[in-house]
Write a protein that holds these residues in place. Sequence first.
Motif, mmCIF file in Angstrom:
data_model
loop_
_atom_site.group_PDB
_atom_site.id
_atom_site.type_symbol
_atom_site.label_atom_id
_atom_site.label_comp_id
_atom_site.label_asym_id
_atom_site.label_seq_id
_atom_site.Cartn_x
_atom_site.Cartn_y
_atom_site.Cartn_z
ATOM 1 N N ARG A 62 -34.972 -10.996 -22.893
ATOM 2 C CA ARG A 62 -36.232 -11.855 -23.109
ATOM 3 C C ARG A 62 -36.764 -11.201 -21.608
ATOM 4 N NH1 ARG A 62 -36.097 -17.791 -24.008
ATOM 5 N NH2 ARG A 62 -38.011 -17.934 -23.842
ATOM 6 N N SER A 63 -38.146 -11.229 -21.529
ATOM 7 C CA SER A 63 -38.545 -11.149 -19.585
ATOM 8 C C SER A 63 -39.787 -11.601 -20.138
ATOM 9 C CB SER A 63 -39.480 -9.322 -19.660
ATOM 10 O OG SER A 63 -39.948 -9.253 -18.576
ATOM 11 N N GLY A 64 -39.887 -12.987 -19.445
ATOM 12 C CA GLY A 64 -41.233 -14.172 -19.327
ATOM 13 C C GLY A 64 -41.172 -14.671 -20.667
ATOM 14 N N SER A 65 -42.458 -14.534 -21.354
ATOM 15 C CA SER A 65 -42.932 -14.701 -22.608
ATOM 16 C C SER A 65 -42.078 -14.179 -24.281
ATOM 17 C CB SER A 65 -44.400 -15.095 -22.908
ATOM 18 O OG SER A 65 -45.437 -14.784 -22.083
ATOM 19 N N SER A 66 -42.329 -13.392 -23.530
ATOM 20 C CA SER A 66 -41.943 -11.142 -24.630
ATOM 21 C C SER A 66 -40.285 -11.335 -24.214
ATOM 22 C CB SER A 66 -42.985 -10.261 -23.796
ATOM 23 O OG SER A 66 -43.579 -10.602 -24.029
ATOM 24 N N ILE A 67 -39.906 -10.905 -25.846
ATOM 25 C CA ILE A 67 -38.668 -10.280 -26.103
ATOM 26 C C ILE A 67 -39.037 -8.941 -26.585
ATOM 27 C CG2 ILE A 67 -36.547 -10.017 -27.420
ATOM 28 C CD1 ILE A 67 -37.320 -12.907 -28.400
ATOM 29 N N TRP A 68 -38.092 -7.745 -25.328
ATOM 30 C CA TRP A 68 -37.859 -6.744 -25.894
ATOM 31 C C TRP A 68 -36.588 -5.902 -25.900
ATOM 32 C CZ3 TRP A 68 -33.490 -4.393 -23.561
ATOM 33 C CH2 TRP A 68 -32.807 -5.604 -22.395
ATOM 34 N N VAL A 69 -36.977 -4.860 -27.391
ATOM 35 C CA VAL A 69 -35.719 -4.160 -27.681
ATOM 36 C C VAL A 69 -35.708 -3.127 -27.763
ATOM 37 C CG1 VAL A 69 -34.832 -3.993 -30.126
ATOM 38 C CG2 VAL A 69 -35.813 -6.393 -29.816
ATOM 39 N N VAL A 70 -35.504 -2.052 -27.001
ATOM 40 C CA VAL A 70 -35.067 -0.687 -26.931
ATOM 41 C C VAL A 70 -33.861 -0.371 -27.669
ATOM 42 C CG1 VAL A 70 -33.777 1.007 -25.463
ATOM 43 C CG2 VAL A 70 -34.809 -0.783 -24.272
ATOM 44 N N TRP A 71 -34.198 0.668 -29.062
ATOM 45 C CA TRP A 71 -33.103 1.517 -29.588
ATOM 46 C C TRP A 71 -33.571 2.590 -29.506
ATOM 47 C CZ3 TRP A 71 -39.038 0.932 -31.124
ATOM 48 C CH2 TRP A 71 -39.168 1.704 -30.883
ATOM 49 N N SER A 72 -31.738 3.221 -30.236
ATOM 50 C CA SER A 72 -31.907 4.708 -30.161
ATOM 51 C C SER A 72 -32.611 5.627 -30.753
ATOM 52 C CB SER A 72 -30.131 4.572 -30.742
ATOM 53 O OG SER A 72 -30.022 6.076 -30.693
ATOM 54 N N GLU A 73 -33.410 6.575 -30.037
ATOM 55 C CA GLU A 73 -33.864 8.412 -30.837
ATOM 56 C C GLU A 73 -33.115 8.860 -31.839
ATOM 57 O OE1 GLU A 73 -36.421 8.495 -26.281
ATOM 58 O OE2 GLU A 73 -36.126 9.451 -28.062
ATOM 59 N N HIS A 102 -38.926 1.962 -27.494
ATOM 60 C CA HIS A 102 -38.967 0.507 -27.625
ATOM 61 C C HIS A 102 -40.135 -0.148 -28.085
ATOM 62 C CE1 HIS A 102 -40.807 0.432 -23.623
ATOM 63 N NE2 HIS A 102 -41.311 -0.415 -23.721
ATOM 64 N N PHE A 103 -40.073 -1.412 -28.607
ATOM 65 C CA PHE A 103 -41.133 -2.551 -28.535
ATOM 66 C C PHE A 103 -40.939 -3.756 -27.494
ATOM 67 C CE2 PHE A 103 -38.978 -5.087 -31.426
ATOM 68 C CZ PHE A 103 -38.458 -4.270 -32.028
ATOM 69 N N THR A 104 -41.592 -4.317 -27.843
ATOM 70 C CA THR A 104 -41.946 -5.901 -27.283
ATOM 71 C C THR A 104 -42.596 -7.381 -28.233
ATOM 72 O OG1 THR A 104 -43.626 -5.041 -25.575
ATOM 73 C CG2 THR A 104 -42.231 -5.352 -25.055
ATOM 74 N N PHE A 105 -42.865 -8.175 -28.510
ATOM 75 C CA PHE A 105 -43.374 -8.876 -28.954
ATOM 76 C C PHE A 105 -43.102 -10.259 -28.679
ATOM 77 C CE2 PHE A 105 -39.569 -11.020 -31.243
ATOM 78 C CZ PHE A 105 -38.523 -10.156 -30.853
ATOM 79 N N ARG A 106 -44.181 -10.661 -28.822
ATOM 80 C CA ARG A 106 -43.920 -12.556 -27.890
ATOM 81 C C ARG A 106 -42.696 -13.631 -28.792
ATOM 82 N NH1 ARG A 106 -46.479 -16.746 -29.716
ATOM 83 N NH2 ARG A 106 -47.605 -16.539 -31.547
ATOM 84 N N THR A 107 -42.410 -14.111 -27.775
ATOM 85 C CA THR A 107 -40.961 -14.904 -27.617
ATOM 86 C C THR A 107 -41.710 -16.276 -28.981
ATOM 87 O OG1 THR A 107 -40.122 -14.551 -26.135
ATOM 88 C CG2 THR A 107 -39.469 -16.480 -27.231
ATOM 89 N N PRO A 108 -40.661 -16.369 -29.836
ATOM 90 C CA PRO A 108 -41.370 -16.937 -31.231
ATOM 91 C C PRO A 108 -40.846 -18.343 -30.638
ATOM 92 C CG PRO A 108 -39.708 -15.182 -32.264
ATOM 93 C CD PRO A 108 -39.940 -15.473 -30.752
ATOM 94 N N GLU A 109 -41.853 -19.105 -31.327
ATOM 95 C CA GLU A 109 -41.476 -20.664 -30.904
ATOM 96 C C GLU A 109 -40.033 -21.103 -31.447
ATOM 97 O OE1 GLU A 109 -44.559 -22.743 -32.765
ATOM 98 O OE2 GLU A 109 -46.172 -21.962 -31.414
ATOM 99 N N SER A 110 -39.328 -20.556 -32.864
ATOM 100 C CA SER A 110 -38.215 -20.920 -32.785
ATOM 101 C C SER A 110 -36.940 -19.916 -32.109
ATOM 102 C CB SER A 110 -38.345 -20.833 -34.233
ATOM 103 O OG SER A 110 -38.584 -19.240 -35.248
#
Length: 765
Positions: A694-705, A731-739
């Motif tokens: 997590r970085s701030g209000s976002s989640i980041w995910v790095v995947w293997s190429e 990699h991709f990012t998305f807003r942190t879910p409320e849940s």
Amino acid sequence: MYEPLRGHTLLMAEVKKTNFLSRGKPLIWLGLVCIYIFAVLPLSVFSLYQSELNFGLVTLLGYIFILTLLAVLFSFAVLWKLPGAWQGNLGVFALIVSAYIFYNFSFTQYGGKIIDADPDVFDKTHSLIFYAAASAIVGLAVVFRKKIRTHLLPIFLIFIFANGGNLLFSLAQTSPPRTDSSGSTGSFENNFFSFSDERNIIHIVLDGMQGTLFSQIVQENQDISAAFQGFVHFPDTLASTDITYLSTAATLSGKPFYGEGLISDYMRGVGMSAENDDGTDSPLPPLLAALRDNNFDLDILAAPGSGMLARKHYRNYDNTDFDGPATTDKGFAKLLDLTLVRILPWPAKRYIYKNGSWHFSRETKQTPRANRAANFLRNFGRDIQLNNQKPTYKYIHVLTPHGPWTTAADCVPAQATNSKSAIYIQTECALRAAIVLLEDMKSSKVFGNSLILIHGDHGICQSQGLPNGGAGNENFPKCIGNSNPLFLIKKPNAEHALFTNNRPAALTDIAATILDTLSIPHQIDGINVMGNAPRQSRDRYYYQFKPNRVEAARLDRVTHVRRFNVRGSMLAAKSWLPPLDQDHSIEEEQLKHGGVLKIDQWGQSGSSIWVVTKGAPPKRHMYLVIEGKKTLISISKNTFTFPVPNLFPDTDIALIDPVRLMKQKLNFKSNIFDDITLASLTEGTIITIERKGRSGSSIWVVWSEEGNPASQNMYVESDGKRYSLTLAKSHFTFRTPESFASKPLYLIDPDKLIKQEIKFTLTNN
């Protein structure tokens, strides 16, 4: 020796050829403009209003070909000798005008309809924002006119092809002209004029008849007052709403619509629906059901909304043109009127359609609807017969004195105007037409033994005689006159002069009053205003809804309710308590992701996107949200269309069903439409995740190429809500879910129908 002369001749011929091309090429766009104005626009109008026109497509194409050809030849002849710069500047001007015409034709809203539109539909103007944007566009066109001139031909070609494609799609969806000719009351069954010589209920609704206007008219016209012998007037009568179909339902059931839930559920619950969802007949409204159970013969003539009732238990008529359909010019004059009213600015539209009168087709002497309704009242009584062995109930709802205001002082049709005097005249003439019917009833011996009601479904937005706090006063409705309909009632054998009863009344009291007066048992809400019970303080309620009646019917719900509480006489300002506002708009959090519709195929035609569904067809209450902005859809059977959004197909588009509170994301890039659920997906591996956080209000995910390639259509879902991804190379990012951290988090690949759980622990935070 002749070679130089021959070369000179060839050179001159080449110069003339070049000159012809250089001067003729700029004029090609002029031909395209003529095609747009004289061919595309009329054909587009034809596709929209074919039922209003009495000629076919082949005939129209013939006239359009001749007209377009003449327009092109005339334009060439006039403009051929103009300098090239003048031609180019004229092209820039034509481009601006064409763009404005296209905007007016395609994007202007008319509140539901143009044919038989209400008086306020064309009483509009453009907003300041529009004028500012238009001025900026014109200014930019002037500054860059030289660059635009060099690209006029491709611009106009694109413009014509886009409009032509949209036109072809519209023509393909056009239904054949209606051939229904059942509107004449000349085709009425004789039973409609059949009355009992012992017991009748005659229930007349004069659409838009206001109570305080009636009081003013009878004070100024003693002959009108005398004609209502036997009647009791309730000047302190409150409507439940100014929306006719909801007011009618409240009158016949005693139950108003409070603004909660679906309109269709309310209408079905009070018997104002032709059938249930399963196709079975719905029950009648409580008033009609009680009368039917007591052996009354039911006849319903309801010009507005006649199809709202199940017709199994009564005879139904839906037109009040007693002498047959009005003579209407449905030829090319009507086509010209309809075309101009769609493309001209708002001030000019009012000259083409002026509150019911068309400019070019008015020569046909078409009788306006309010005058047709008045003619019906004048003529109906001449065929009354006392030959029914059963007691009868006649419900007659006619569209007068409701605007447009098309009546002259001598009660004949006139050019429509929108003024207090025009409203007064049409109201008086509607009353005089009703008096003719009453006199015919007296002559045929029906008047004496009948219980007769005459009332409005709402008023006409006139404030005289009613409290008005002035501009900005929130305690009163903006159109307080709409809340005060006329309410007159005559008991059987009553012979006294017109009498005023100041008892607080409401349209929701009418059903109870009728049944109590006739001693018919019932359990309908409301009080018997003709009864002898002591008057008690009561709260009465008037409801204003948003959006307007047409949009509310389409959405099948209202988004905002303002409830006015009247405690005491509505004619006194102190009785109006501060209103209660209720917001019923749909919030993003209320919507659940799911399959709104099954999508079969889609495509683009000109400036429109079309989507074909399979299974359940699209409903009129559905709409799109495109980049956060609500967009209406046009529906034809199992297909819906909408304008091509900016940046399409890289646009966030969601289909909304406000009835089921569902949202379906539409992905036009992969032709995969999001009607899937988590339960329908297979567990699997979409990508090989190397690390996440997590970085701030976002989640980041790095995947293997080196793992599976990532799909551009992936998204994340948690607790029934979906989150779009911002994709990068690995990699991709998305807003942190409320849940987050309390509910499972899934990565979804809609192309492969696979879900992959992304597990987080608190240490990842």
